[in-house]
Design a protein around this motif. Structure first.
Motif, short mmCIF file in Angstrom:
data_model
loop_
_atom_site.label_atom_id
_atom_site.label_comp_id
_atom_site.label_asym_id
_atom_site.label_seq_id
_atom_site.Cartn_x
_atom_site.Cartn_y
_atom_site.Cartn_z
N LEU A 169 0.80 -1.23 0.00
CA LEU A 169 0.00 0.00 0.00
C LEU A 169 0.83 1.29 0.00
O LEU A 169 0.56 2.19 -0.79
N PRO A 170 1.88 1.41 0.85
CA PRO A 170 2.59 2.71 0.87
C PRO A 170 3.29 3.05 -0.45
O PRO A 170 3.59 4.21 -0.69
N THR A 171 3.52 2.04 -1.32
CA THR A 171 4.15 2.36 -2.61
C THR A 171 3.19 3.13 -3.51
O THR A 171 3.59 3.68 -4.53
N LEU A 172 1.90 3.15 -3.15
CA LEU A 172 0.92 3.85 -3.98
C LEU A 172 0.74 5.30 -3.55
O LEU A 172 -0.04 6.03 -4.16
N GLY B 88 5.00 4.73 9.42
CA GLY B 88 5.18 3.69 10.43
C GLY B 88 3.92 2.87 10.60
O GLY B 88 2.80 3.38 10.49
N HIS B 89 4.11 1.56 10.82
CA HIS B 89 2.95 0.69 11.07
C HIS B 89 3.40 -0.48 11.94
O HIS B 89 4.35 -1.19 11.58
N LYS B 90 2.76 -0.66 13.08
CA LYS B 90 3.06 -1.76 14.00
C LYS B 90 4.56 -1.90 14.26
O LYS B 90 5.14 -2.99 14.16
N GLY B 91 5.20 -0.78 14.52
CA GLY B 91 6.62 -0.80 14.92
C GLY B 91 7.60 -0.89 13.76
O GLY B 91 8.81 -0.77 13.96
N ALA C 168 10.53 5.95 1.92
CA ALA C 168 10.57 6.13 0.46
C ALA C 168 11.34 7.41 0.15
O ALA C 168 10.76 8.49 0.01
N PRO C 169 12.69 7.30 0.07
CA PRO C 169 13.50 8.49 -0.23
C PRO C 169 13.29 8.92 -1.68
O PRO C 169 12.79 8.14 -2.50
N GLN C 170 13.68 10.17 -1.98
CA GLN C 170 13.51 10.66 -3.35
C GLN C 170 14.84 10.92 -4.05
O GLN C 170 14.86 11.20 -5.24
N ASP D 31 11.50 -3.36 8.65
CA ASP D 31 11.63 -2.04 8.03
C ASP D 31 11.87 -2.20 6.52
O ASP D 31 12.57 -3.13 6.10
N ILE D 32 11.33 -1.26 5.77
CA ILE D 32 11.45 -1.33 4.30
C ILE D 32 12.03 -0.03 3.77
O ILE D 32 11.64 1.06 4.23
N ILE D 33 12.96 -0.15 2.84
CA ILE D 33 13.44 1.04 2.11
C ILE D 33 13.04 0.85 0.65
O ILE D 33 13.46 -0.11 0.00
#
Ligand SMILES: Cc1cc2nc3c(=O)[nH]c(=O)nc-3n(C[C@H](O)[C@H](O)[C@H](O)COP(=O)(O)OP(=O)(O)OC[C@H]3O[C@@H](n4cnc5c(N)ncnc54)[C@H](O)[C@@H]3O)c2cc1C
Ligand code: FES
Length: 373
Positions: free
Chosen positions: A8-11, A126-129, A134-136, A173-175
């Protein structure tokens, strides 16, 4: 895109259109109309997928002022595997949807809404810790990667999405690299074609096949349009799979991989990047910035072969990309790259040695096939 592999956050800041946005019972869109008229509808799972693929094909061709051939329609539908009603009515619908006056998606209000949302701010969600970054810019990406070397790097998520929806893995964590505009760049450099790590598979293969037309079949048999528009060549190289289709092509072309940590770049031969099964020469904090692909001179000849259980949208059992450089019919140099034959994508060194210095003919090819690699 295939919704099942997208997070979802990629959208964020993008428009998401599903089949519900295309048309209702009172006003079907051209693809829906044609599917009804040609008796091309299938079950409730498959039909929306066909409508979406046909609509994407319709919009692309209407924008270009072209009309797809039957083969191009089949290629556009390569990711829609079930055809319980048979292929013909669906392909008929694909042809018929161009017979009526054009009715394209009204993009202006969508573009306006997206402009209102546009921001230069990187996303930090942030979600559930766990955090989703998403850097630019490449600098911000490098800083995040160095600071959080354990975080999952995410590009098009056509591999990583399956870790979640098939294996139920927690990514932590996701980058996300998809917002770094510089990583999407494809450009000509003195040393060859620079393909940024986040350039889509579709754009990357288009650039590669413009330089080497013989790779075209491999391009069209790589997954399907939704996967190729979401997935990246950088992700395909980074996943380290011995049966990926990008690595054999790029190794046969003599590509280098550009790695980056902080402000430091490291450039190595792609064939040296793969150390062992799924093991890569990638240090903590490092990421792939780009691929640098030499554009072959006119004396190179290439051929590409993909063997899979299914023609469309299947992973290779074996993928081979073979290149020879000839002078007056004699092999000067050879690069034979194979996927699916060893723990990593590898060059067949003995077969290459068997052809160098030999006339390029059937006897030489047969001798190479028997060389003990
Ligand atoms: C239906 C389907 C069909 C497919 N068919 C094919 C096929 O025919 N041939 C084929 O080769 N593959 C195929 N794939 C696999 C997949 O689409 C490709 O491997 C794709 O290129 C992965 O790219 P991505 O951007 O989606 O990577 P992601 O899923 O986002 O990431 C893949 C891996 O690369 C890492 N990564 C991503 N970017 C970087 C970077 N810049 N630096 C370092 N590491 C990075 C990630 O951490 C992860 O480990 C298919 C997948 C699906 C779902
Ligand atoms: S039509 Fe959907 S499973 Fe065959």
């Amino acid at each position: 895109l295939n919704a099942c592999t997208q997070f979802l956050p990629t959208l964020d800041g993008r428009a998401l259109l599903t089949v519900e946005d295309l048309g209702g019972p009172a006003h079907l869109n051209p693809a829906q109309d044609a599917l009804v008229a040609c008796h091309g509808s299938q079950c409730g799972f498959c039909t929306p997928g066909f409508v979406m693929s046909l609509t994407a094909c319709y919009e692309t061709h209407q924008a270009a002022g072209t009309r797809p051939t039957r083969q191009q329609l089949a290629d556009a539908l390569a990711g829609n595997l079930c055809r319980c009603t048979g292929y013909r009515p669906i392909l008929d619908a694909g042809e018929q949807m161009f017979d009526t006056p054009a009715r394209c998606l009204d993009r202006a209000p969508i573009a306006q809404a997206l402009q209102a949302l546009a921001t230069d701010e990187p996303l930090d969600y942030g979600h559930k810790g766990a955090r989703f970054h998403a850097p630019q810019s490449v600098q911000d990406l490098a800083l995040l990667r160095d600071t959080y070397p354990q975080a999952t790097l995410l590009a098009g998520s056509t591999d990583v999405g399956l870790w979640v929806n098939k294996q139920f893995r927690d990514l932590g964590d996701i980058i996300y690299t998809g917002r770094v505009a510089a990583l999407h760049e494809i450009r000509a450099e003195p040393d060859g074609l620079w393909i940024g790590a986040a350039a889509s598979l579709e754009d990357s293969w288009a650039a590669l096949t413009a330089a080497v037309p013989r790779l075209r079949e491999l391009w069209l048999r790589f997954a399907s349009p939704p996967v190729r528009h979401a997935g990246t060549l950088g992700g395909n190289i980074a996943n380290g799979s011995p049966i990926g289709d990008g690595a054999p092509a790029l190794i046969a072309l003599g590509a280098d991989v550009i790695l980056r940590r902080g402000a430091q770049q490291r450039r190595i031969k792609l064939q040296d990047f793969y150390l062992d099964y799924m093991k890569k020469d990638l240090q903590p904090g490092e990421f792939i910035e780009a691929l640098l692909v030499p554009v072959p001179s006119a004396d190179w000849r290439f051929s590409a072969h993909k063997i899979a259980k299914r023609h469309d949208s299947d992973i290779s059992a074996v993928c081979a990309v073979l290149g020879v450089r000839l002078d007056a019919g004699v092999v000067q140099e050879a690069r034979f790259a194979f996927g699916g034959m060893a723990a990593t994508v590898r060059r067949a060194a003995a077969a290459e040695a068997a052809v160098v210095g030999q006339p390029w003919n059937e006897a030489t090819a047969k001798a190479a096939a028997g060389a003990p690699d």
